[in-house]
Motif scaffolding. Structure first.
Motif, PDB file in Angstrom:
ATOM      1  N   VAL A   1       0.731  -1.127   0.178  1.00 56.11           N
ATOM      2  CA  VAL A   1       0.068  -0.060   0.049  1.00 56.11           C
ATOM      3  C   VAL A   1       0.831   1.268   0.065  1.00 56.11           C
ATOM      4  N   ILE A   2       1.918   1.070   0.959  1.00 59.05           N
ATOM      5  CA  ILE A   2       3.003   2.280   0.776  1.00 59.05           C
ATOM      6  C   ILE A   2       3.521   2.594  -0.641  1.00 59.05           C
ATOM      7  N   LYS A   3       3.991   1.325  -1.323  1.00 60.57           N
ATOM      8  CA  LYS A   3       4.584   1.686  -2.269  1.00 60.57           C
ATOM      9  C   LYS A   3       3.403   2.168  -3.482  1.00 60.57           C
ATOM     10  N   GLY A   4       2.317   1.826  -3.308  1.00 60.83           N
ATOM     11  CA  GLY A   4       1.221   2.300  -4.135  1.00 60.83           C
ATOM     12  C   GLY A   4       1.270   3.545  -3.983  1.00 60.83           C
ATOM     13  N   LEU A   5       1.001   4.409  -2.807  1.00 54.72           N
ATOM     14  CA  LEU A   5       1.028   5.793  -2.327  1.00 54.72           C
ATOM     15  C   LEU A   5       2.126   6.478  -2.941  1.00 54.72           C
ATOM     16  N   ILE A   6       3.470   5.945  -2.688  1.00 51.91           N
ATOM     17  CA  ILE A   6       4.597   6.417  -3.495  1.00 51.91           C
ATOM     18  C   ILE A   6       4.621   6.786  -4.950  1.00 51.91           C
ATOM     19  N   ASN A   7       3.951   5.426  -5.513  1.00 59.38           N
ATOM     20  CA  ASN A   7       4.129   5.521  -6.888  1.00 59.38           C
ATOM     21  C   ASN A   7       2.958   6.735  -7.331  1.00 59.38           C
ATOM     22  N   LYS A   8       1.867   6.966  -6.856  1.00 60.18           N
ATOM     23  CA  LYS A   8       1.085   7.926  -7.090  1.00 60.18           C
ATOM     24  C   LYS A   8       1.686   9.223  -7.241  1.00 60.18           C
ATOM     25  N   GLU A   9       2.500   9.594  -6.103  1.00 58.90           N
ATOM     26  CA  GLU A   9       3.335  10.693  -5.967  1.00 58.90           C
ATOM     27  C   GLU A   9       4.331  10.602  -7.078  1.00 58.90           C
ATOM     28  N   LEU A  10       4.966   9.504  -7.211  1.00 60.30           N
ATOM     29  CA  LEU A  10       5.760   9.688  -8.474  1.00 60.30           C
ATOM     30  C   LEU A  10       5.258   9.894  -9.833  1.00 60.30           C
ATOM     31  N   CYS A  11       4.159   9.550  -9.971  1.00 60.43           N
ATOM     32  CA  CYS A  11       3.359  10.026 -11.139  1.00 60.43           C
ATOM     33  C   CYS A  11       3.158  11.348 -11.422  1.00 60.43           C
ATOM     34  N   SER A  12       2.750  11.861 -10.141  1.00 57.11           N
ATOM     35  CA  SER A  12       2.576  13.559 -10.182  1.00 57.11           C
ATOM     36  C   SER A  12       3.855  14.107 -10.382  1.00 57.11           C
ATOM     37  N   VAL A  13       4.968  13.670  -9.896  1.00 59.72           N
ATOM     38  CA  VAL A  13       6.009  14.373 -10.352  1.00 59.72           C
ATOM     39  C   VAL A  13       6.499  14.253 -11.505  1.00 59.72           C
ATOM     40  N   LYS A  14       6.336  13.169 -12.436  1.00 61.77           N
ATOM     41  CA  LYS A  14       6.536  12.914 -13.662  1.00 61.77           C
ATOM     42  C   LYS A  14       5.636  13.718 -14.466  1.00 61.77           C
ATOM     43  N   ASN A  15       4.400  13.917 -14.097  1.00 57.66           N
ATOM     44  CA  ASN A  15       3.643  14.684 -14.908  1.00 57.66           C
ATOM     45  C   ASN A  15       3.736  16.101 -14.856  1.00 57.66           C
ATOM     46  N   LYS A  16       4.383  16.590 -13.638  1.00 59.79           N
ATOM     47  CA  LYS A  16       4.937  17.954 -13.564  1.00 59.79           C
ATOM     48  C   LYS A  16       5.987  18.256 -14.138  1.00 59.79           C
ATOM     49  N   GLY A  17       6.942  17.299 -14.362  1.00 64.36           N
ATOM     50  CA  GLY A  17       8.472  17.498 -14.659  1.00 64.36           C
ATOM     51  C   GLY A  17       9.291  18.153 -13.569  1.00 64.36           C
ATOM     52  N   GLU A  18       8.743  17.640 -12.230  1.00 67.04           N
ATOM     53  CA  GLU A  18       9.351  18.375 -11.120  1.00 67.04           C
ATOM     54  C   GLU A  18      10.168  17.282 -10.241  1.00 67.04           C
ATOM     55  N   ARG A  19      10.859  17.515  -9.255  1.00 66.04           N
ATOM     56  CA  ARG A  19      11.336  16.745  -8.163  1.00 66.04           C
ATOM     57  C   ARG A  19      10.621  16.753  -6.940  1.00 66.04           C
ATOM     58  N   GLY A  20      10.371  15.407  -6.283  1.00 65.82           N
ATOM     59  CA  GLY A  20       9.748  15.588  -5.337  1.00 65.82           C
ATOM     60  C   GLY A  20      10.599  14.837  -4.100  1.00 65.82           C
ATOM     61  N   ALA A  21      10.086  14.709  -2.962  1.00 65.12           N
ATOM     62  CA  ALA A  21      10.863  13.963  -1.799  1.00 65.12           C
ATOM     63  C   ALA A  21       9.965  13.231  -0.862  1.00 65.12           C
ATOM     64  N   LEU A  22      10.441  12.100  -0.320  1.00 63.49           N
ATOM     65  CA  LEU A  22       9.638  11.403   0.599  1.00 63.49           C
ATOM     66  C   LEU A  22      10.654  11.854   2.115  1.00 63.49           C
ATOM     67  N   VAL A  23       9.898  11.939   3.329  1.00 66.40           N
ATOM     68  CA  VAL A  23      10.583  12.016   4.507  1.00 66.40           C
ATOM     69  C   VAL A  23      10.130  11.130   5.424  1.00 66.40           C
ATOM     70  N   PHE A  24      10.788  10.230   5.936  1.00 65.95           N
ATOM     71  CA  PHE A  24      10.420   9.174   6.997  1.00 65.95           C
ATOM     72  C   PHE A  24      10.833   9.440   8.307  1.00 65.95           C
ATOM     73  N   ILE A  25      10.054   9.345   9.153  1.00 62.35           N
ATOM     74  CA  ILE A  25      10.406   9.749  10.578  1.00 62.35           C
ATOM     75  C   ILE A  25       9.556   8.422  11.411  1.00 62.35           C
ATOM     76  N   GLU A  26      10.650   7.801  12.175  1.00 63.00           N
ATOM     77  CA  GLU A  26       9.994   6.669  12.991  1.00 63.00           C
ATOM     78  C   GLU A  26      10.608   7.061  14.461  1.00 63.00           C
ATOM     79  N   VAL A  27       9.622   6.660  15.328  1.00 58.04           N
ATOM     80  CA  VAL A  27       9.753   6.980  16.813  1.00 58.04           C
ATOM     81  C   VAL A  27       9.849   5.571  17.272  1.00 58.04           C
ATOM     82  N   ASN A  28      10.952   5.336  18.254  1.00 58.15           N
ATOM     83  CA  ASN A  28      11.130   4.098  18.874  1.00 58.15           C
ATOM     84  C   ASN A  28      11.315   4.332  20.315  1.00 58.15           C
TER      85      ASN A  28
END
Length: 144
Positions: free
Chosen positions: A18-45
């Motif tokens: 599911v996470i991969k699908g959400l990232i892929n959706k964002e990646l498609c948006s990046v491709k359509n806009k010809g821009e760069r995007g980013a992912l930031v991951f935060i984990e609390v332990n």
């Protein structure tokens, strides 16, 4: 005008596909806009003896919300992880944003004693989701 990610009502995603699908959706948006995007991951332990779980419902999301103007989406992954996505960012701006978030997370770690991890990956039009995920997880470092 600032928007609130309403993190308390976010569904907690446990499935990596599911996470991969959400990232892929964002990646498609990046491709359509010809821009760069980013992912930031935060984990609390949380340490078992720290009894700080309620911080996940207050302090971490507050840090995210203070910086949310830069991000399109926020996803909760498992109980104690957050994935922030943007489909338009410049690399220099990303460094500034991540540095600011990192400082705030370090302060939180010093105050509470909880372990916090941070990872970042750029999204570019020629990326594949698997490569992005690999780069993201390879970039994770302990903040505190």
């Amino acid at each position: 005008m600032s928007r609130d990610f309403n993190y308390l009502n976010k569904e907690i995603i446990k499935d990596k596909e599911v996470i991969k699908g959400l990232i892929n959706k964002e990646l498609c948006s990046v491709k359509n806009k010809g821009e760069r995007g980013a992912l930031v991951f935060i984990e609390v332990n949380y340490l078992k003896e720290s009894n700080q779980e309620d911080l996940n419902l207050e302090l971490i999301p507050n840090i995210i919300n203070k910086n949310q103007v830069f991000f399109n989406e926020l996803y909760r992954w498992h109980d104690d992880s957050y994935l922030l996505l943007t489909d338009r960012v410049y690399e220099g701006d990303l460094k500034v944003i991540v540095s600011k978030i990192k400082r705030e997370l370090q302060c939180l770690g010093e105050i509470t004693g909880i372990r916090i991890f941070l990872g970042v990956s750029l999204l570019t039009p020629n990326n594949r989701v698997e490569n992005i995920m690999d780069r993201l997880f390879n970039s994770i470092s302990i903040i505190y």
